[in-house]
Design a protein around this motif. Structure first.
Motif, PDB file in Angstrom:
ATOM      1  N   LEU A 140       0.812  -1.169   0.055  1.00 47.08           N
ATOM      2  CA  LEU A 140       0.006  -0.147   0.082  1.00 47.08           C
ATOM      3  C   LEU A 140       0.990   1.409  -0.132  1.00 47.08           C
ATOM      4  CD1 LEU A 140      -2.745  -1.001   2.567  1.00 47.08           C
ATOM      5  CD2 LEU A 140      -2.670  -0.822  -0.041  1.00 47.08           C
ATOM      6  N   ASP A 141       2.082   0.988  -0.030  1.00 52.59           N
ATOM      7  CA  ASP A 141       2.929   2.303   0.288  1.00 52.59           C
ATOM      8  C   ASP A 141       2.815   3.465  -0.619  1.00 52.59           C
ATOM      9  OD1 ASP A 141       5.289   3.505   1.731  1.00 52.59           O
ATOM     10  OD2 ASP A 141       6.344   3.572  -0.104  1.00 52.59           O
ATOM     11  N   PRO A 142       2.563   3.307  -2.112  1.00 52.49           N
ATOM     12  CA  PRO A 142       2.445   4.240  -2.928  1.00 52.49           C
ATOM     13  C   PRO A 142       1.225   5.052  -2.586  1.00 52.49           C
ATOM     14  CG  PRO A 142       3.270   2.321  -4.129  1.00 52.49           C
ATOM     15  CD  PRO A 142       2.734   1.932  -2.625  1.00 52.49           C
ATOM     16  N   VAL A 143       0.133   4.605  -2.005  1.00 51.90           N
ATOM     17  CA  VAL A 143      -1.080   5.347  -1.931  1.00 51.90           C
ATOM     18  C   VAL A 143      -1.225   5.489  -0.736  1.00 51.90           C
ATOM     19  CG1 VAL A 143      -2.163   4.572  -3.893  1.00 51.90           C
ATOM     20  CG2 VAL A 143      -2.432   3.102  -1.840  1.00 51.90           C
ATOM     21  N   TRP A 144      -0.375   5.039   0.292  1.00 49.81           N
ATOM     22  CA  TRP A 144      -0.488   5.267   1.952  1.00 49.81           C
ATOM     23  C   TRP A 144      -1.320   6.630   2.524  1.00 49.81           C
ATOM     24  CZ3 TRP A 144      -1.212   1.650   5.323  1.00 49.81           C
ATOM     25  CH2 TRP A 144      -1.158   1.813   6.688  1.00 49.81           C
ATOM     26  N   SER A 145      -0.677   7.644   1.721  1.00 50.85           N
ATOM     27  CA  SER A 145      -0.885   8.832   2.337  1.00 50.85           C
ATOM     28  C   SER A 145      -2.368   9.390   1.947  1.00 50.85           C
ATOM     29  CB  SER A 145      -0.162  10.240   1.716  1.00 50.85           C
ATOM     30  OG  SER A 145      -0.139  10.012   0.313  1.00 50.85           O
ATOM     31  N   ALA A 185      -7.897  -2.317 -13.658  1.00 53.06           N
ATOM     32  CA  ALA A 185      -7.704  -1.239 -13.989  1.00 53.06           C
ATOM     33  C   ALA A 185      -8.894  -0.238 -13.898  1.00 53.06           C
ATOM     34  CB  ALA A 185      -7.089  -1.203 -15.359  1.00 53.06           C
ATOM     35  N   ARG A 186      -9.947  -0.615 -14.473  1.00 54.47           N
ATOM     36  CA  ARG A 186     -11.268   0.138 -14.197  1.00 54.47           C
ATOM     37  C   ARG A 186     -11.818   0.750 -12.993  1.00 54.47           C
ATOM     38  NH1 ARG A 186     -16.364  -0.236 -12.874  1.00 54.47           N
ATOM     39  NH2 ARG A 186     -16.139  -2.577 -12.284  1.00 54.47           N
ATOM     40  N   VAL A 187     -11.436  -0.112 -12.005  1.00 51.82           N
ATOM     41  CA  VAL A 187     -11.902   0.378 -10.666  1.00 51.82           C
ATOM     42  C   VAL A 187     -10.736   1.215  -9.845  1.00 51.82           C
ATOM     43  CG1 VAL A 187     -13.534  -1.674 -10.499  1.00 51.82           C
ATOM     44  CG2 VAL A 187     -11.343  -1.852  -9.350  1.00 51.82           C
ATOM     45  N   LEU A 188      -9.606   1.353 -10.536  1.00 50.81           N
ATOM     46  CA  LEU A 188      -8.602   1.918  -9.786  1.00 50.81           C
ATOM     47  C   LEU A 188      -8.580   3.363 -10.029  1.00 50.81           C
ATOM     48  CD1 LEU A 188      -5.485  -0.701  -9.664  1.00 50.81           C
ATOM     49  CD2 LEU A 188      -6.636   0.427  -7.750  1.00 50.81           C
ATOM     50  N   THR A 189      -8.152   4.354  -9.211  1.00 48.99           N
ATOM     51  CA  THR A 189      -7.823   5.673  -9.809  1.00 48.99           C
ATOM     52  C   THR A 189      -6.500   5.629 -10.377  1.00 48.99           C
ATOM     53  OG1 THR A 189      -6.865   5.604  -7.599  1.00 48.99           O
ATOM     54  CG2 THR A 189      -9.111   6.660  -7.677  1.00 48.99           C
ATOM     55  N   PRO A 190      -6.235   6.678 -10.990  1.00 47.03           N
ATOM     56  CA  PRO A 190      -4.780   6.817 -11.565  1.00 47.03           C
ATOM     57  C   PRO A 190      -3.608   6.882 -10.582  1.00 47.03           C
ATOM     58  CG  PRO A 190      -6.161   8.519 -12.690  1.00 47.03           C
ATOM     59  CD  PRO A 190      -7.033   7.903 -11.521  1.00 47.03           C
ATOM     60  N   GLY A 191      -2.633   6.143 -10.750  1.00 50.39           N
ATOM     61  CA  GLY A 191      -1.662   5.919  -9.683  1.00 50.39           C
ATOM     62  C   GLY A 191      -2.026   5.159  -8.621  1.00 50.39           C
ATOM     63  N   LEU A 214      -1.613  -0.857 -18.913  1.00 51.93           N
ATOM     64  CA  LEU A 214      -2.592  -0.170 -18.174  1.00 51.93           C
ATOM     65  C   LEU A 214      -1.804  -0.068 -16.680  1.00 51.93           C
ATOM     66  CD1 LEU A 214      -5.941  -2.315 -18.674  1.00 51.93           C
ATOM     67  CD2 LEU A 214      -5.406   0.023 -19.208  1.00 51.93           C
ATOM     68  N   PHE A 215      -0.760  -0.673 -16.578  1.00 57.37           N
ATOM     69  CA  PHE A 215       0.221  -0.575 -15.251  1.00 57.37           C
ATOM     70  C   PHE A 215       1.478  -0.459 -15.622  1.00 57.37           C
ATOM     71  CE2 PHE A 215      -3.573  -2.881 -14.074  1.00 57.37           C
ATOM     72  CZ  PHE A 215      -3.996  -2.623 -12.789  1.00 57.37           C
ATOM     73  N   LEU A 246       3.818  -8.559  -4.918  1.00 57.74           N
ATOM     74  CA  LEU A 246       4.132  -7.780  -5.995  1.00 57.74           C
ATOM     75  C   LEU A 246       3.253  -6.886  -6.286  1.00 57.74           C
ATOM     76  CD1 LEU A 246       4.410 -10.874  -8.927  1.00 57.74           C
ATOM     77  CD2 LEU A 246       6.207  -9.127  -8.242  1.00 57.74           C
ATOM     78  N   ARG A 247       3.519  -5.663  -6.672  1.00 53.67           N
ATOM     79  CA  ARG A 247       2.621  -4.521  -6.712  1.00 53.67           C
ATOM     80  C   ARG A 247       3.192  -3.918  -8.048  1.00 53.67           C
ATOM     81  NH1 ARG A 247       5.684  -0.456  -2.082  1.00 53.67           N
ATOM     82  NH2 ARG A 247       7.356   0.161  -3.525  1.00 53.67           N
ATOM     83  N   ALA A 248       2.008  -3.320  -8.687  1.00 55.66           N
ATOM     84  CA  ALA A 248       2.093  -2.350  -9.846  1.00 55.66           C
ATOM     85  C   ALA A 248       1.063  -1.344  -9.681  1.00 55.66           C
ATOM     86  CB  ALA A 248       1.749  -3.277 -10.980  1.00 55.66           C
ATOM     87  N   GLN A 249       1.542  -0.116 -10.054  1.00 54.37           N
ATOM     88  CA  GLN A 249       0.696   1.028 -10.308  1.00 54.37           C
ATOM     89  C   GLN A 249      -0.041   1.194 -11.463  1.00 54.37           C
ATOM     90  OE1 GLN A 249       3.605   4.062  -8.007  1.00 54.37           O
ATOM     91  NE2 GLN A 249       1.507   4.658  -7.737  1.00 54.37           N
ATOM     92  N   ARG A 250      -1.169   1.691 -11.476  1.00 57.78           N
ATOM     93  CA  ARG A 250      -2.096   2.152 -12.566  1.00 57.78           C
ATOM     94  C   ARG A 250      -1.479   3.318 -13.089  1.00 57.78           C
ATOM     95  NH1 ARG A 250      -4.818   2.495 -16.489  1.00 57.78           N
ATOM     96  NH2 ARG A 250      -7.229   2.823 -16.604  1.00 57.78           N
TER      97      ARG A 250
END
Length: 284
Positions: free
Chosen positions: A59-64, A150-156, A210-211, A279-283
């Motif tokens: 969750l670190d990339p979106v933790w804030s 990808a559809r349900v995720l916000t950018p980033g 998409l990612f 594994l993690r990947a950002q939108r």
């Protein structure tokens, strides 16, 4: 009918798999992935949660972001969901099996939970900061799941998969894994040899750009067990759930004898060495 069908040919995709191999893989995924409902209560009782450090890393990339909106897809009985709740996330648990979903709702009645799957997530576009999957992504039809996630995720937003794997750097754990796992099951050394990790990385980054490229992490973990409770855990694994009763009983008896013979596992409680790999990947 296509020319390939008319001539009975096996078409080959870009990964090198033939159409018959892809069909067999899909059938195997459906057989094993749909087997857990019959053991939902035992799954809830005996399966381990995930290393909290792994979940935080995912969750670190979106933790804030606040509120931090997370979808736990393939949520099962809520093992990952519970950790997400403890970390303060606003969680929606998505699970296709009604028996597993019932256990989740019993364990976590305050959590929003819905029937659905990675291929059909019943939430609006751009409504999640993260989509996480614990011990589930390998069951997804990734060609359908990736565009839907990808559809349900916000950018980033973040997509992350987490798996608890046996730490087969430890001698007795390697023997135990050899006896109890399918050939396709990931252990730590199988993960590190590159094959399993590369396969998952290809899957997680599939889907029309998409990612961004996936990142991998490993996090020490363990579960307190006895020989009997570890045997009960193994009995909830899909390869045992799809066996006929005679084969299942014979295999479990063999594993019981092994655990009772080992000094590390034969006397009361012990910690099963595991690692949570992620594994993690950002939108984009």
């Amino acid at each position: 009918m296509t020319n390939d069908e008319q001539h009975g040919q096996n078409t080959i995709d870009q990964s090198g798999a033939s159409s018959s191999e892809r069909l067999a893989e899909a059938e195997d995924r459906l057989l094993h992935g749909s087997s857990f409902g019959a053991a939902a209560a035992a799954y809830a009782e005996h399966r381990p949660g995930y290393a909290e450090t792994a979940v935080r890393w995912a969750l670190d990339p979106v933790w804030s972001r606040r509120p931090l909106r997370v979808i736990d897809v393939g949520a099962g009985t809520g093992k990952l969901t519970a950790t997400l709740v403890r970390l303060g996330a606003d969680v929606t648990a998505v699970e296709p099996d009604h028996n597993m979903l019932a256990e989740l709702r019993r364990e976590l009645p305050s959590v929003r939970s819905v029937s659905g799957s990675a291929e059909e997530i019943p939430v609006p576009d751009g409504s999640a900061d993260a989509v996480l999957a614990g011990q589930a992504m390998h069951w997804f039809d990734m060609d359908r799941a990736m565009p839907e996630i990808a559809r349900v995720l916000t950018p980033g937003g973040v997509l992350a998969g987490l798996w608890n794997v046996d730490d087969d750097r430890v001698g007795w754990v390697a023997e135990f894994a050899e006896m109890s796992k399918r050939d396709a099951t990931i252990t730590l050394l199988r993960w590190r040899d590159g094959g399993a990790q590369a396969l998952q990385e290809r899957a997680i980054t599939a889907g029309s750009g998409l990612f961004h490229a996936a990142q991998a992490g490993e996090f020490e973990h363990g579960q307190t067990r006895t020989a009997d409770s570890l045997l009960a855990t193994i009995a909830t694994h899909s390869n045992f759930l799809v066996m006929d009763e005679a084969e299942r009983s014979g295999r479990l008896a063999q594993i019981r004898d092994f655990l009772k013979s080992r000094p590390e596992t034969s006397h009361g409680e012990f910690v099963l060495p595991m690692v949570t790999v992620a594994l993690r990947a950002q939108r984009r």
